[in-house]
Structure formats: C-alpha cells, structure tokens
Design an enzyme around this catalytic site. Structure first.
Site, PDB file in Angstrom:
ATOM      1  N   HIS A   1       0.874  -1.168   0.000  1.00 42.99           N
ATOM      2  CA  HIS A   1       0.000   0.000   0.000  1.00 42.99           C
ATOM      3  C   HIS A   1       0.911   1.219   0.000  1.00 42.99           C
ATOM      4  O   HIS A   1       2.004   1.171   0.594  1.00 42.99           O
ATOM      5  CB  HIS A   1      -0.853   0.082   1.263  1.00 42.99           C
ATOM      6  CG  HIS A   1      -1.765  -1.072   1.514  1.00 42.99           C
ATOM      7  ND1 HIS A   1      -1.365  -2.224   2.132  1.00 42.99           N
ATOM      8  CD2 HIS A   1      -3.088  -1.228   1.262  1.00 42.99           C
ATOM      9  CE1 HIS A   1      -2.387  -3.054   2.238  1.00 42.99           C
ATOM     10  NE2 HIS A   1      -3.454  -2.474   1.717  1.00 42.99           N
TER      11      HIS A   1
ATOM     12  N   ASP B   1       2.293   1.889   3.341  1.00 43.91           N
ATOM     13  CA  ASP B   1       3.268   0.926   3.891  1.00 43.91           C
ATOM     14  C   ASP B   1       4.667   1.403   3.538  1.00 43.91           C
ATOM     15  O   ASP B   1       5.603   1.282   4.323  1.00 43.91           O
ATOM     16  CB  ASP B   1       3.138  -0.478   3.278  1.00 43.91           C
ATOM     17  CG  ASP B   1       1.764  -1.060   3.406  1.00 43.91           C
ATOM     18  OD1 ASP B   1       1.067  -0.729   4.375  1.00 43.91           O
ATOM     19  OD2 ASP B   1       1.380  -1.868   2.519  1.00 43.91           O
TER      20      ASP B   1
HETATM   21  C1  XUL Z   1      -7.542  -6.758   4.076  1.00 42.66           C
HETATM   22  C2  XUL Z   1      -6.749  -7.105   2.876  1.00 42.66           C
HETATM   23  C3  XUL Z   1      -5.905  -6.032   2.318  1.00 42.66           C
HETATM   24  C4  XUL Z   1      -5.817  -6.046   0.829  1.00 42.66           C
HETATM   25  C5  XUL Z   1      -5.072  -4.869   0.261  1.00 42.66           C
HETATM   26  O1  XUL Z   1      -8.345  -7.781   4.540  1.00 42.66           O
HETATM   27  O2  XUL Z   1      -6.784  -8.218   2.421  1.00 42.66           O
HETATM   28  O3  XUL Z   1      -4.647  -6.134   2.889  1.00 42.66           O
HETATM   29  O4  XUL Z   1      -5.217  -7.199   0.351  1.00 42.66           O
HETATM   30  O5  XUL Z   1      -5.591  -3.664   0.680  1.00 42.66           O
END
Ligand code: XUL
Ligand code: CO
Length: 446
Positions: free
Chosen positions: A108, A111
């Site tokens: 993300h 992150d």
């Molecule tokens: C949350 C989840 C996230 C997504 C990316 O449950 O799976 O980490 O993969 O935002």
C-alpha cells in the site's frame, strides 16, 4: 537474484539465502518442496507460483491487536522519524525478499512511505520512497506484483472512501489512488488492486446504498482512465471481502463483484484478486470464489492465506492447508496460470511469534504448501482420471437430444415429450468419495 544489503545494517543476521533441501531435510530454514527452478509441466515452480511478500504484514505490523500493543520489535522498527523508519524498513524488506528468494512484493502507498494530511507532503513522501524502491528492484531483480492505496486507515475514511457521502473525501481518496497508480507504473507492477475495506455501510438508516455504489463505479472508471493515460497496461483488480471492518462491504464476494463489474462496463479492465480468508468469511470455500472468478475469465491474482475454523474473523494466517491449496491450484492450472497476477502472502505471523526468523518460517511454510499443491494439482490434471470422470458426468449433453438442448434446438415442450418417452431417470451416483480419495491418493504421492 542478488542478496541485498545497503551495508548500513543487516536486519536478518545469521540467516542466509533459504536453500531447497527436500522433504528429508530437518533444517527449519530450508524449503522442503519449493524448488524455484524445478519444472512442473511446461513451467518452473517460480513461473507458476509467482510468490509475493505483503509489505504491510511482514514489515509494518508489529503484532497489535484490538486488545494489545505491538509485540514484535525488530531492527528496522526503532528509527524515530517516520521517514527514517520507512527507509530502514525498505532495506529490511529487500534483504528479506532476496534471502527468501521471493520474486515479487506488494504494498500500500502508506506501507512504503509515511502518510501525511497535506496532499503535497504525502505525494513527496511517496515519490521519495518509490525512487528508493526502484533502485532496490534494479539491484536485486525483485519485482512489484501489485500496488494499492490504503483507503481504510485514516479517520477521514471512516464513512467510506470512494463511497463516502462527502464528495471532499471521495476526492481525497483519488489523491492516494492517483499517486499509488503512478508508483505502480514507475515500479513496473503488473496489477493495481482496490480493496474496499470502508466501501460499505454500518447502518441502512443513514445510507443510500444505490447511490454509493454508483459513485464507486464512477470512481473506478475514472481511476482506470487515469491509469491508462499514464501508460498502465496491467490489470486493475478488485479484492472481494464481505465484512470487516464494515458491517457490510459492497465487494461482498466474487459473484457480487463479477456482477458489479459487468453492470458498470468495467469487466474489460478489471479482474479479481481473490483472498482465501475473505472467501471463507463470505461462507464459501477458497476454491469456490476462485472458480466463480475464473469461470468469468476474471481471476487475476490471489491473496494466499487461511482463516481459522473456530473464528469468524480475518485471521490472515499463512496457508498450511494442503487440501485448500490443491483446490486453488486446480483452478489456476485449468485457466492456464495467473500471470500477470501471482500468489501474494497476505498473511501475518502470529502476534506471539516474536523472533525475526519467524517471518522466514511463516513464508517457507506457505511457499512449501503451494509448491506441493502445484505438484499434486498438476499430477491430477495430467495423469489421473479426474478430468475424464468430471466430463463423463455430463456425457448426456455431448450428443443426441441433450446435445440439441445445449445448442438451443429444443422447445420447452420438447423437454416434456422427451421425459415422457424416457421414463424415470436412473439414479447416478455423484461419487464424491471416489473423487476425494483420488485427490488424497495424489497428495500422498507428492
Ligand atoms: C484486508 C486485505 C488487504 C488487501 C489490500 O483484509 O486483504 O490487505 O489485500 O488492501
Ligand atoms: Co488481501
């Protein structure tokens, strides 16, 4: 793949490149099944499996839960400023990827880089960290599987991001998606993911669901157009999840998302990123949601993890269940692979797993499980009666009157006349136990 250290600090001292040693090895820090260069059918294991490490769980999550603070304090978690932390974290991450032999990673925006309320500061932070990531990708050969924007952590998103009733929040969400798409393009990611953790509602009394979903489709279409305009040629992915954090999330499961994409004309650019624990939260098996996506030509990538049968939440454990992994790999192999997607370990070591080597052990277990599942699924498809048995169940549609039905040559009244002439159908066993025994026989062989 070259091992990566800046020279400033080794974050995983005493752990070298994880070797493949085979099933007779007792070395916990060795692969028993995953042998990257070993051919299974026409591709190597690495080419089939396309493993990715999830930046958030492995480098950003210190083991907090709703009842307690972080339990894991590793070398890269100590720097005092957010940017120093981000810079230490990226060195630890690339040391980890290269020692593990993971060819991909996923992140993300927040992150990778420190978040900021100021749009300009947020964008600068991300650009700085993307430059560092690009240098480290070039130095090591590690690649980006997908990027995404975190549209769920900041309090501004508490009522939704793209589906927020306040337009100002929708526009602020676009800041992050735009920047995260730019980062994904710059780092050569093959996919861009939308997980709508806050795209849903807590109460229908205060929610216009239809309107929120229309806004969501508009937002996704605009993000798609922006991505294409800056040269993103990869796939956009929606990651279904029925609930948590919201009471009800719009991307409930694969079937719901497929219908949404088709209804809004988004299915040419968007596919699905199916996560095991999200499928089970929706009351399905992992394989079920994969199959639904794949049947529509929309299975783009996988978040490989598992839930816990006793718990009703997203425990995000590393996958160790061979049965579930074989079910998944059968879907993947039948559709001819996952590229440009892959298998992202959206999984976290347990809060009680506080040694730095636990991060390696967790990934080794997940990679070995899927390597073994790949071998079993390949053998089932290439050398067992599985496909023939399944085909034979439907043989009555392969010709004759059943074939006429398939080709639309019968009227409804013709069905009645056929039944009247045919007599009571002879019961045919579904033979579920024979199929289960076959799958388990192949598990024992591999
Ligand atoms: C949350 C989840 C996230 C997504 C990316 O449950 O799976 O980490 O993969 O935002
Ligand atoms: Co996920």
């Amino acid at each position: 793949m070259t091992s990566y250290f800046t020279g400033a600090h080794e974050y995983f001292p005493g752990i070298g490149r994880i070797p493949f040693e085979g099933v007779d090895s007792d070395n916990p820090l060795a692969f028993k099944h995953y042998d990257a260069t070993r051919k299974v059918g026409d591709r190597t294991m690495a080419e089939h499996l396309r493993f990715a490490v999830a930046y958030w769980h492995t480098f950003c999550n210190g083991g907090r839960d709703p009842f307690g603070s972080a339990t894991r304090h590793f070398g890269w978690t100590t720097p005092s400023t957010p940017m120093a932390l981000a810079e230490a974290r990226i060195d630890a991450a690339f040391e980890f990827f290269t020692k593990l032999g993971a060819p991909y990673y996923c992140f993300h925006d927040t992150d990778l880089a420190p978040d900021a309320d100021s749009v300009v500061e947020y964008e600068q932070n991300l650009r700085h960290m993307v430059t560092l990531a690009r240098e480290r990708q070039q130095a090591t050969g590690v690649k980006l599987l997908w990027g995404t924007a975190n549209l769920f952590n900041h309090p501004r998103y508490m009522n939704g991001a793209a589906t927020n009733p306040d337009f100002a929040v929708v526009a602020r969400a676009a800041v992050q998606v735009k920047a995260a798409i730019d980062a994904t393009v710059e780092l050569g990611g093959g996919s861009y993911v939308f997980w709508g953790g806050r795209e849903g509602y807590a109460s229908l009394y205060n929610t216009q669901m239809k309107r929120e979903q229309e806004h969501f489709a508009r937002f996704l279409g605009m993000a798609r157009d922006y991505g294409r305009s800056v040269g993103f040629k990869g796939q956009f992915l929606i990651e279904p999840k029925p609930m948590e954090p919201m009471k009800h999330q719009y991307d409930f499961d694969a079937s719901t998302v497929v219908g949404f994409l088709q209804r809004h004309g988004l299915d040419a650019d968007f596919k699905l990123n199916v996560e095991a624990n999200h499928a089970t939260l929706a009351g399905h098996t992992f394989a079920h949601d994969l199959q639904v996506a794949s049947d529509h030509g929309l299975l783009g990538s996988i978040d490989a993890n598992r839930g816990d049968a006793q718990n009703g939440w997203d425990t995000d454990q590393f996958p160790t269940d061979l049965d579930a992994a074989v079910g998944a790999m059968l879907v993947v192999l039948r559709q001819g692979g996952l590229a440009p997607g892959g298998l992202n370990f959206d999984a976290k070591a347990r809060r009680e797993s506080t040694d730095v080597e636990d991060l390696f052990l967790a990934h080794i277990g997940g990679m070995d499980t899927f390597a073994r599942a790949l071998e079993v699924a390949h053998a089932l498809l290439a050398g067992s009666p599985l496909e023939r048995w399944r085909d034979e169940r439907y043989a009555s549609f392969d010709g004759g009157t059943g074939g006429d039905f398939v080709h639309g040559k019968l009227s409804f009244a013709d069905l009645r006349d056929y039944a009247a002439g045919h007599g009571e159908p002879v019961p045919t066993s579904g033979k579920q136990e024979r199929y289960e025994n076959l799958v388990h026989q192949y598990m024992q062989r591999h």
